[in-house]
Design a protein around this motif. Structure first.
Motif, PDB file in Angstrom:
ATOM      1  N   VAL A  37       0.835  -1.198   0.000  1.00  0.00           N
ATOM      2  CA  VAL A  37       0.000   0.000   0.000  1.00  0.00           C
ATOM      3  C   VAL A  37       0.873   1.252   0.000  1.00  0.00           C
ATOM      4  CG1 VAL A  37      -1.689   1.326   1.330  1.00  0.00           C
ATOM      5  CG2 VAL A  37      -1.939  -1.154   1.115  1.00  0.00           C
ATOM      6  N   ALA A  38       1.920   1.248   0.829  1.00  0.00           N
ATOM      7  CA  ALA A  38       2.798   2.420   0.913  1.00  0.00           C
ATOM      8  C   ALA A  38       3.475   2.695  -0.417  1.00  0.00           C
ATOM      9  CB  ALA A  38       3.833   2.212   2.011  1.00  0.00           C
ATOM     10  N   ARG A  39       3.915   1.641  -1.097  1.00  0.00           N
ATOM     11  CA  ARG A  39       4.579   1.842  -2.387  1.00  0.00           C
ATOM     12  C   ARG A  39       3.605   2.397  -3.424  1.00  0.00           C
ATOM     13  NH1 ARG A  39       8.257  -3.607  -2.509  1.00  0.00           N
ATOM     14  NH2 ARG A  39      10.196  -2.676  -1.782  1.00  0.00           N
ATOM     15  N   THR A  40       2.371   1.891  -3.399  1.00  0.00           N
ATOM     16  CA  THR A  40       1.374   2.401  -4.339  1.00  0.00           C
ATOM     17  C   THR A  40       1.147   3.888  -4.126  1.00  0.00           C
ATOM     18  OG1 THR A  40       0.250   0.260  -4.456  1.00  0.00           O
ATOM     19  CG2 THR A  40      -1.014   2.191  -5.116  1.00  0.00           C
ATOM     20  N   LEU A  41       0.973   4.279  -2.877  1.00  0.00           N
ATOM     21  CA  LEU A  41       0.764   5.697  -2.563  1.00  0.00           C
ATOM     22  C   LEU A  41       2.000   6.523  -2.914  1.00  0.00           C
ATOM     23  CD1 LEU A  41      -1.053   5.378   0.886  1.00  0.00           C
ATOM     24  CD2 LEU A  41      -2.076   5.859  -1.337  1.00  0.00           C
ATOM     25  N   ARG A  42       3.160   5.988  -2.596  1.00  0.00           N
ATOM     26  CA  ARG A  42       4.390   6.711  -2.880  1.00  0.00           C
ATOM     27  C   ARG A  42       4.583   6.922  -4.380  1.00  0.00           C
ATOM     28  NH1 ARG A  42       9.310   3.007  -2.637  1.00  0.00           N
ATOM     29  NH2 ARG A  42       8.239   2.448  -4.577  1.00  0.00           N
ATOM     30  N   ASP A  43       4.353   5.867  -5.164  1.00  0.00           N
ATOM     31  CA  ASP A  43       4.552   5.982  -6.604  1.00  0.00           C
ATOM     32  C   ASP A  43       3.566   6.969  -7.222  1.00  0.00           C
ATOM     33  OD1 ASP A  43       6.555   4.144  -6.356  1.00  0.00           O
ATOM     34  OD2 ASP A  43       5.377   2.440  -7.085  1.00  0.00           O
ATOM     35  N   ARG A  44       2.339   6.966  -6.695  1.00  0.00           N
ATOM     36  CA  ARG A  44       1.329   7.894  -7.207  1.00  0.00           C
ATOM     37  C   ARG A  44       1.726   9.337  -6.883  1.00  0.00           C
ATOM     38  NH1 ARG A  44      -4.538   8.916  -5.815  1.00  0.00           N
ATOM     39  NH2 ARG A  44      -5.633   9.035  -7.804  1.00  0.00           N
ATOM     40  N   ARG A  45       2.222   9.527  -5.668  1.00  0.00           N
ATOM     41  CA  ARG A  45       2.642  10.862  -5.286  1.00  0.00           C
ATOM     42  C   ARG A  45       3.822  11.336  -6.133  1.00  0.00           C
ATOM     43  NH1 ARG A  45       4.125  11.699   0.804  1.00  0.00           N
ATOM     44  NH2 ARG A  45       5.540   9.997   0.264  1.00  0.00           N
ATOM     45  N   ARG A  46       4.761  10.439  -6.385  1.00  0.00           N
ATOM     46  CA  ARG A  46       5.893  10.801  -7.237  1.00  0.00           C
ATOM     47  C   ARG A  46       5.429  11.204  -8.635  1.00  0.00           C
ATOM     48  NH1 ARG A  46      10.087   6.196  -5.462  1.00  0.00           N
ATOM     49  NH2 ARG A  46      11.080   7.310  -3.746  1.00  0.00           N
ATOM     50  N   LEU A  47       4.457  10.453  -9.154  1.00  0.00           N
ATOM     51  CA  LEU A  47       3.926  10.783 -10.481  1.00  0.00           C
ATOM     52  C   LEU A  47       3.356  12.192 -10.482  1.00  0.00           C
ATOM     53  CD1 LEU A  47       3.012   9.898 -13.354  1.00  0.00           C
ATOM     54  CD2 LEU A  47       0.889   9.088 -12.279  1.00  0.00           C
ATOM     55  N   PHE A  48       2.550  12.537  -9.466  1.00  0.00           N
ATOM     56  CA  PHE A  48       1.951  13.876  -9.411  1.00  0.00           C
ATOM     57  C   PHE A  48       3.008  14.958  -9.231  1.00  0.00           C
ATOM     58  CE2 PHE A  48      -2.074  11.729  -7.617  1.00  0.00           C
ATOM     59  CZ  PHE A  48      -2.514  11.464  -8.900  1.00  0.00           C
ATOM     60  N   HIS A  49       4.000  14.695  -8.386  1.00  0.00           N
ATOM     61  CA  HIS A  49       5.062  15.684  -8.197  1.00  0.00           C
ATOM     62  C   HIS A  49       5.839  15.911  -9.491  1.00  0.00           C
ATOM     63  CE1 HIS A  49       5.053  16.944  -4.061  1.00  0.00           C
ATOM     64  NE2 HIS A  49       4.978  15.706  -3.609  1.00  0.00           N
ATOM     65  N   GLN A  50       6.138  14.826 -10.196  1.00  0.00           N
ATOM     66  CA  GLN A  50       6.884  14.970 -11.435  1.00  0.00           C
ATOM     67  C   GLN A  50       6.068  15.724 -12.482  1.00  0.00           C
ATOM     68  OE1 GLN A  50       7.852  11.425 -13.632  1.00  0.00           O
ATOM     69  NE2 GLN A  50       9.682  12.335 -14.535  1.00  0.00           N
ATOM     70  N   ALA A  51       4.763  15.418 -12.575  1.00  0.00           N
ATOM     71  CA  ALA A  51       3.902  16.146 -13.502  1.00  0.00           C
ATOM     72  C   ALA A  51       3.875  17.628 -13.151  1.00  0.00           C
ATOM     73  CB  ALA A  51       2.487  15.558 -13.475  1.00  0.00           C
ATOM     74  N   ARG A  52       3.789  17.920 -11.861  1.00  0.00           N
ATOM     75  CA  ARG A  52       3.775  19.315 -11.421  1.00  0.00           C
ATOM     76  C   ARG A  52       5.057  20.030 -11.828  1.00  0.00           C
ATOM     77  NH1 ARG A  52       0.675  23.653 -10.250  1.00  0.00           N
ATOM     78  NH2 ARG A  52       1.727  25.000  -8.767  1.00  0.00           N
ATOM     79  N   ARG A  53       6.188  19.370 -11.667  1.00  0.00           N
ATOM     80  CA  ARG A  53       7.461  19.988 -12.056  1.00  0.00           C
ATOM     81  C   ARG A  53       7.510  20.248 -13.563  1.00  0.00           C
ATOM     82  NH1 ARG A  53      12.369  16.656 -10.096  1.00  0.00           N
ATOM     83  NH2 ARG A  53      13.457  18.368 -11.120  1.00  0.00           N
ATOM     84  N   ARG A  54       6.983  19.322 -14.350  1.00  0.00           N
ATOM     85  CA  ARG A  54       6.955  19.527 -15.797  1.00  0.00           C
ATOM     86  C   ARG A  54       6.063  20.722 -16.151  1.00  0.00           C
ATOM     87  NH1 ARG A  54       8.516  14.841 -18.780  1.00  0.00           N
ATOM     88  NH2 ARG A  54      10.244  13.926 -17.609  1.00  0.00           N
ATOM     89  N   ILE A  55       4.916  20.816 -15.469  1.00  0.00           N
ATOM     90  CA  ILE A  55       3.984  21.910 -15.736  1.00  0.00           C
ATOM     91  C   ILE A  55       4.606  23.253 -15.387  1.00  0.00           C
ATOM     92  CG2 ILE A  55       1.790  22.938 -14.974  1.00  0.00           C
ATOM     93  CD1 ILE A  55       0.724  20.059 -14.703  1.00  0.00           C
ATOM     94  N   GLU A  56       5.446  23.284 -14.346  1.00  0.00           N
ATOM     95  CA  GLU A  56       6.071  24.535 -13.904  1.00  0.00           C
ATOM     96  C   GLU A  56       7.275  24.926 -14.747  1.00  0.00           C
ATOM     97  OE1 GLU A  56       7.155  24.079  -9.844  1.00  0.00           O
ATOM     98  OE2 GLU A  56       5.130  24.459  -9.080  1.00  0.00           O
ATOM     99  N   ASN A  57       7.807  24.004 -15.528  1.00  0.00           N
ATOM    100  CA  ASN A  57       9.032  24.244 -16.286  1.00  0.00           C
ATOM    101  C   ASN A  57       8.721  25.017 -17.569  1.00  0.00           C
ATOM    102  OD1 ASN A  57      11.438  24.195 -17.671  1.00  0.00           O
ATOM    103  ND2 ASN A  57      11.715  21.978 -17.555  1.00  0.00           N
ATOM    104  N   ALA A  58       9.115  26.297 -17.601  1.00  0.00           N
ATOM    105  CA  ALA A  58       8.785  27.150 -18.743  1.00  0.00           C
ATOM    106  C   ALA A  58       9.488  26.717 -20.024  1.00  0.00           C
ATOM    107  CB  ALA A  58       9.138  28.602 -18.422  1.00  0.00           C
ATOM    108  N   GLU A  59      10.567  25.960 -19.916  1.00  0.00           N
ATOM    109  CA  GLU A  59      11.240  25.472 -21.123  1.00  0.00           C
ATOM    110  C   GLU A  59      10.448  24.350 -21.777  1.00  0.00           C
ATOM    111  OE1 GLU A  59      15.213  24.365 -20.293  1.00  0.00           O
ATOM    112  OE2 GLU A  59      15.848  26.386 -19.701  1.00  0.00           O
ATOM    113  N   GLU A  60       9.669  23.651 -20.974  1.00  0.00           N
ATOM    114  CA  GLU A  60       8.896  22.516 -21.471  1.00  0.00           C
ATOM    115  C   GLU A  60       7.439  22.844 -21.725  1.00  0.00           C
ATOM    116  OE1 GLU A  60       9.301  17.946 -20.298  1.00  0.00           O
ATOM    117  OE2 GLU A  60       9.843  19.274 -18.656  1.00  0.00           O
ATOM    118  N   THR A  61       6.888  23.762 -20.931  1.00  0.00           N
ATOM    119  CA  THR A  61       5.446  23.965 -20.870  1.00  0.00           C
ATOM    120  C   THR A  61       5.079  25.412 -21.169  1.00  0.00           C
ATOM    121  OG1 THR A  61       5.185  22.232 -19.210  1.00  0.00           O
ATOM    122  CG2 THR A  61       3.418  23.849 -19.361  1.00  0.00           C
TER     123      THR A  61
END
Length: 335
Positions: free
Chosen positions: A212-236
């Motif tokens: 359960v912890a790994r599932t939650l952790r992996d999901r959180r990592r996915l959201f954090h990484q998406a957020r970083r991509r969205i914030e990156n003006a060179e990419e987005t």
């Protein structure tokens, strides 16, 4: 504005009815014409992307032109797939007598506020972070402004929610020890996976809790990484479409301020349906005088952003042929 089509992610948003879908489709045609491999995605539950292209679209990408694919994400299908994954995981550990109640809870969850948005966010996050994907540019034809703002700020809310689940797990004391390892610091690569349980701090947990912890952790990592991509003006880049009218101007100004405060890069606006100079008649002349005041207001409140314009067309936009003509107009405006 030409650099917008050189980015990896382009979000096209604005108030309902201002022509977001038409602009997103025409930009996709223009980018594909330049040799970029493009996917244009509708995230609006009230899809109209297929109507603009005059093609039937679904939840999987469909090739419309060389280098150009399109899809309309089905939020209900995303909810069903997400809940099916959750139920399957719960079934592995729950006692048989609990399954009836758990399945009832899953049925209730389908109707819960935010369920569609959370499921849609997970699908979008996987598209955003898929560096091995087949597309150079993904254009998101978004839902009306309010829905889009919630979606773009949801990664932080979902990460906080996931933290709460971890903290209140019956193994919260053990999980609390590893929480600091799971929370990415600024600049840290949140996508780095842990294959060895001894490396992620979960080795001392029982199999059920670790899973359960790994599932939650992996999901959180996915959201954090998406957020970083969205914030990156060179990419987005985020581009707002508006019309020279009072309410779209007010809503766009508020939305731009909100996204800038949330560190989402706003690349510009596009003023759509401007009355062309050749249009004549007393009625249109009166409308043009009023429109001029709104165009001045746009220059005043959005003056720090590029503001190209598109004329009001004499016909509806439907079909690839007219989208190609609109793409030429966009190119003439600096895209």
């Amino acid at each position: 504005m030409k650099e917008l089509l050189e980015k990896r992610l382009l979000w096209v948003g604005g108030k309902g009815g201002v022509g977001k879908t038409t602009v997103a489709a025409a930009l996709a045609v223009l980018a594909a014409r330049r040799g970029r491999r493009v996917l244009v995605v509708s995230t609006d539950p009230a899809h109209s992307l297929g109507d603009v292209f005059d093609r039937e679209l679904g939840d999987e990408s469909r090739r419309l032109l060389p280098n150009l694919d399109a899809m309309e994400i089905d939020p209900d299908a995303e909810v069903e797939a997400h809940l099916a994954r959750v139920t399957a995981q719960m079934r592995r550990y729950a006692a048989p007598e609990m399954m009836t109640e758990l399945e009832r809870q899953m049925r209730l969850t389908r109707q819960s506020p935010g369920t569609q948005e959370a499921a849609l966010l997970e699908r979008l996050s996987r598209l955003i972070t898929d560096d091995a994907g087949e597309w150079d540019l993904i254009i998101f034809d978004t839902a009306p402004t309010g829905h889009t703002l919630r979606l773009l700020t949801l990664p932080e809310a979902m990460a906080a929610w996931t933290d709460g689940l971890l903290a209140h797990n019956r193994k919260s004391e053990e999980l609390g020890k590893v929480l600091s390892h799971l929370t990415p610091k600024r600049g840290q690569d949140v996508a780095t996976p842990f294959d060895d349980p001894h490396e992620d701090g979960l080795a001392d947990l029982d199999d059920k809790t670790r899973d359960v912890a790994r599932t939650l952790r992996d999901r959180r990592r996915l959201f954090h990484q998406a957020r970083r991509r969205i914030e990156n003006a060179e990419e987005t880049g985020f581009m707002f479409v508006l019309t020279p009218e009072r309410l779209p101007i007010l809503e766009t100004a508020r939305a731009v301020a909100t996204l800038e405060e949330a560190h989402v890069p706003v690349a510009g606006t596009l003023v759509n349906r401007v009355i062309p100079p050749e249009a004549d008649g007393d009625f249109l002349n009166a409308r043009r005088e009023q429109e001029a005041t709104y165009l001045e207001r746009i220059d005043e409140v959005l003056g720090h952003l590029p503001r190209p314009r598109l004329p009001w067309l004499p016909t509806d936009v439907q079909g690839i042929e007219i989208l190609e003509q609109l793409a030429e107009r966009l190119e003439a405006e600096g895209f």
